[in-house]
Write a protein that holds these residues in place. Structure first.
Motif, PDB file in Angstrom:
ATOM      1  N   HIS A   7      43.911  54.191 -20.305  1.00 54.51           N
ATOM      2  CA  HIS A   7      45.319  53.875 -20.069  1.00 54.51           C
ATOM      3  C   HIS A   7      45.956  53.526 -21.406  1.00 54.51           C
ATOM      4  CE1 HIS A   7      48.539  50.967 -18.358  1.00 54.51           C
ATOM      5  NE2 HIS A   7      48.990  52.198 -18.357  1.00 54.51           N
ATOM      6  N   LEU A   8      46.893  54.355 -21.860  1.00 54.45           N
ATOM      7  CA  LEU A   8      47.621  54.107 -23.099  1.00 54.45           C
ATOM      8  C   LEU A   8      48.967  53.493 -22.727  1.00 54.45           C
ATOM      9  CD1 LEU A   8      45.518  56.336 -23.773  1.00 54.45           C
ATOM     10  CD2 LEU A   8      47.176  57.302 -25.361  1.00 54.45           C
ATOM     11  N   THR A   9      49.325  52.374 -23.338  1.00 54.31           N
ATOM     12  CA  THR A   9      50.568  51.704 -22.956  1.00 54.31           C
ATOM     13  C   THR A   9      51.320  51.156 -24.159  1.00 54.31           C
ATOM     14  OG1 THR A   9      51.518  49.873 -21.679  1.00 54.31           O
ATOM     15  CG2 THR A   9      49.292  49.554 -22.523  1.00 54.31           C
ATOM     16  N   SER A  10      52.641  51.233 -24.065  1.00 55.83           N
ATOM     17  CA  SER A  10      53.505  50.652 -25.092  1.00 55.83           C
ATOM     18  C   SER A  10      53.808  49.189 -24.795  1.00 55.83           C
ATOM     19  CB  SER A  10      54.823  51.443 -25.176  1.00 55.83           C
ATOM     20  OG  SER A  10      55.527  51.370 -23.940  1.00 55.83           O
ATOM     21  N   SER A  51      53.757  54.590 -20.667  1.00 59.55           N
ATOM     22  CA  SER A  51      52.301  54.589 -20.595  1.00 59.55           C
ATOM     23  C   SER A  51      51.842  55.920 -20.035  1.00 59.55           C
ATOM     24  CB  SER A  51      51.796  53.443 -19.713  1.00 59.55           C
ATOM     25  OG  SER A  51      52.160  53.651 -18.350  1.00 59.55           O
ATOM     26  N   LEU A  52      50.568  56.227 -20.215  1.00 56.19           N
ATOM     27  CA  LEU A  52      50.002  57.427 -19.611  1.00 56.19           C
ATOM     28  C   LEU A  52      48.495  57.271 -19.458  1.00 56.19           C
ATOM     29  CD1 LEU A  52      48.537  59.213 -22.038  1.00 56.19           C
ATOM     30  CD2 LEU A  52      50.874  59.876 -22.537  1.00 56.19           C
ATOM     31  N   LEU A  53      47.937  58.122 -18.628  1.00 54.99           N
ATOM     32  CA  LEU A  53      46.503  58.108 -18.354  1.00 54.99           C
ATOM     33  C   LEU A  53      45.863  59.350 -18.954  1.00 54.99           C
ATOM     34  CD1 LEU A  53      46.712  57.102 -14.582  1.00 54.99           C
ATOM     35  CD2 LEU A  53      45.926  55.634 -16.440  1.00 54.99           C
ATOM     36  N   MET A  54      44.655  59.176 -19.507  1.00 59.80           N
ATOM     37  CA  MET A  54      43.921  60.294 -20.067  1.00 59.80           C
ATOM     38  C   MET A  54      42.488  60.280 -19.540  1.00 59.80           C
ATOM     39  SD  MET A  54      45.175  60.637 -24.020  1.00 59.80           S
ATOM     40  CE  MET A  54      44.995  62.436 -23.973  1.00 59.80           C
ATOM     41  N   ARG A  55      42.034  61.446 -19.063  1.00 58.04           N
ATOM     42  CA  ARG A  55      40.648  61.586 -18.614  1.00 58.04           C
ATOM     43  C   ARG A  55      39.796  62.014 -19.800  1.00 58.04           C
ATOM     44  NH1 ARG A  55      41.041  65.625 -15.146  1.00 58.04           N
ATOM     45  NH2 ARG A  55      41.068  64.430 -13.208  1.00 58.04           N
ATOM     46  N   LEU A  95      40.546  50.706 -20.572  1.00 61.23           N
ATOM     47  CA  LEU A  95      39.942  51.475 -19.486  1.00 61.23           C
ATOM     48  C   LEU A  95      40.708  51.214 -18.196  1.00 61.23           C
ATOM     49  CD1 LEU A  95      36.076  51.111 -19.942  1.00 61.23           C
ATOM     50  CD2 LEU A  95      37.382  53.237 -19.950  1.00 61.23           C
ATOM     51  N   ALA A  96      41.076  52.267 -17.509  1.00 62.28           N
ATOM     52  CA  ALA A  96      41.721  52.108 -16.213  1.00 62.28           C
ATOM     53  C   ALA A  96      40.684  51.643 -15.200  1.00 62.28           C
ATOM     54  CB  ALA A  96      42.339  53.425 -15.764  1.00 62.28           C
ATOM     55  N   PRO A  97      41.090  50.861 -14.200  1.00 67.02           N
ATOM     56  CA  PRO A  97      40.129  50.408 -13.194  1.00 67.02           C
ATOM     57  C   PRO A  97      39.603  51.569 -12.361  1.00 67.02           C
ATOM     58  CG  PRO A  97      42.362  49.919 -12.492  1.00 67.02           C
ATOM     59  CD  PRO A  97      42.452  50.405 -13.907  1.00 67.02           C
ATOM     60  N   ILE A  98      38.401  51.439 -11.882  1.00 67.27           N
ATOM     61  CA  ILE A  98      37.844  52.409 -10.929  1.00 67.27           C
ATOM     62  C   ILE A  98      38.360  52.035  -9.550  1.00 67.27           C
ATOM     63  CG2 ILE A  98      35.721  53.329  -9.913  1.00 67.27           C
ATOM     64  CD1 ILE A  98      34.314  52.613 -12.552  1.00 67.27           C
ATOM     65  N   ALA A 163      45.538  51.587  -7.690  1.00 69.09           N
ATOM     66  CA  ALA A 163      44.564  50.596  -8.163  1.00 69.09           C
ATOM     67  C   ALA A 163      45.114  49.847  -9.372  1.00 69.09           C
ATOM     68  CB  ALA A 163      43.242  51.281  -8.521  1.00 69.09           C
ATOM     69  N   MET A 164      45.764  50.569 -10.278  1.00 66.20           N
ATOM     70  CA  MET A 164      46.335  49.932 -11.451  1.00 66.20           C
ATOM     71  C   MET A 164      47.479  48.998 -11.075  1.00 66.20           C
ATOM     72  SD  MET A 164      46.244  53.099 -14.156  1.00 66.20           S
ATOM     73  CE  MET A 164      46.931  52.088 -15.470  1.00 66.20           C
ATOM     74  N   LEU A 165      48.302  49.416 -10.126  1.00 67.03           N
ATOM     75  CA  LEU A 165      49.397  48.559  -9.673  1.00 67.03           C
ATOM     76  C   LEU A 165      48.869  47.277  -9.029  1.00 67.03           C
ATOM     77  CD1 LEU A 165      51.804  51.230  -8.117  1.00 67.03           C
ATOM     78  CD2 LEU A 165      52.198  49.886 -10.192  1.00 67.03           C
TER      79      LEU A 165
END
Length: 208
Positions: A7-10, A51-55, A95-98, A163-165
């Motif tokens: 998770h990339l976030t500003s 923000s954005l998510l990257m696999r 790391l984004a949550p599982i 999950a992130m929310l």
């Protein structure tokens, strides 16, 4: 093969930090390709994403993730305010949550609704009803996903966003608390970035 979601976030940063998030995603993808790791954005790539998510996947995925998790510093002139004196811009990578590990998130509590993809994305956005809206009934939280090519993949992405929310909701009871925690995080981490990039070409600074 291993896989992780970054998770990339500003954070609460200005427009420049959102620009850094977009450029950092491109830098990560290039760096990954050079070592045989796949690193791809899961979200639609807006020009200035908050923000954005990257696999990240492949045999070297976990090492790749470990080297990039934390605060990232970009040193350069603002692309929007050329006369601005600030030259250090910070973004966060975590790391984004599982989804399966979030106790409040049960499939039985989620309503999935298919819908037609729309908005920016060009050829990468499907024109079929593959987009998904996920609603968490107990909290009313809603997440949508349309970037993936199949409805199944978009369901997984929408669930991950839920999950992130939920994790964000759990970690801060109010916007004021979240602001205080972000400020404290920035004060602690700004002096110790895990990676530093410089200039308009996002060149990695060795040793920092």
């Amino acid at each position: 093969m291993t896989e992780a979601i970054l998770h990339l976030t500003s954070g609460k940063g200005p427009e420049e930090c959102r620009w850094v998030v977009a450029r950092l995603a491109e830098a990560f993808a290039d760096e990954a390709a050079k070592i045989g790791v796949m690193c791809e954005a899961l979200d639609a790539q807006d020009d200035l994403p908050a923000s954005l998510l990257m696999r990240v996947s492949g045999d070297g995925a976990l090492a790749f993730v470990r080297e990039r998790t934390g605060t990232i510093l970009w040193v350069g002139e603002s692309p929007f305010r050329p006369r601005h004196k600030r030259r250090n811009w910070f973004v966060g990578v975590a790391l984004a949550p599982i989804a399966e590990d979030v106790p409040d998130l049960r499939d039985s509590d989620i309503d999935f609704q298919s819908m037609r993809a729309s908005g920016p994305g060009g050829q990468h956005v499907n024109k079929t009803d593959s987009a998904v809206r996920a609603t968490h009934r107990p909290t009313g939280l809603v997440a949508t996903a349309q970037e993936q090519r199949s409805q199944h993949a978009n369901r997984k992405l929408a669930k991950l966003k839920l999950a992130m929310l939920l994790e964000e909701r759990r970690s801060g009871a109010s916007d004021e608390v979240r602001q205080e925690r972000w400020s404290a995080h920035q004060e602690l981490e700004r002096g110790n970035p895990v990676r530093t990039y410089t200039g308009p070409k996002f060149k990695l600074r060795k040793g920092g």
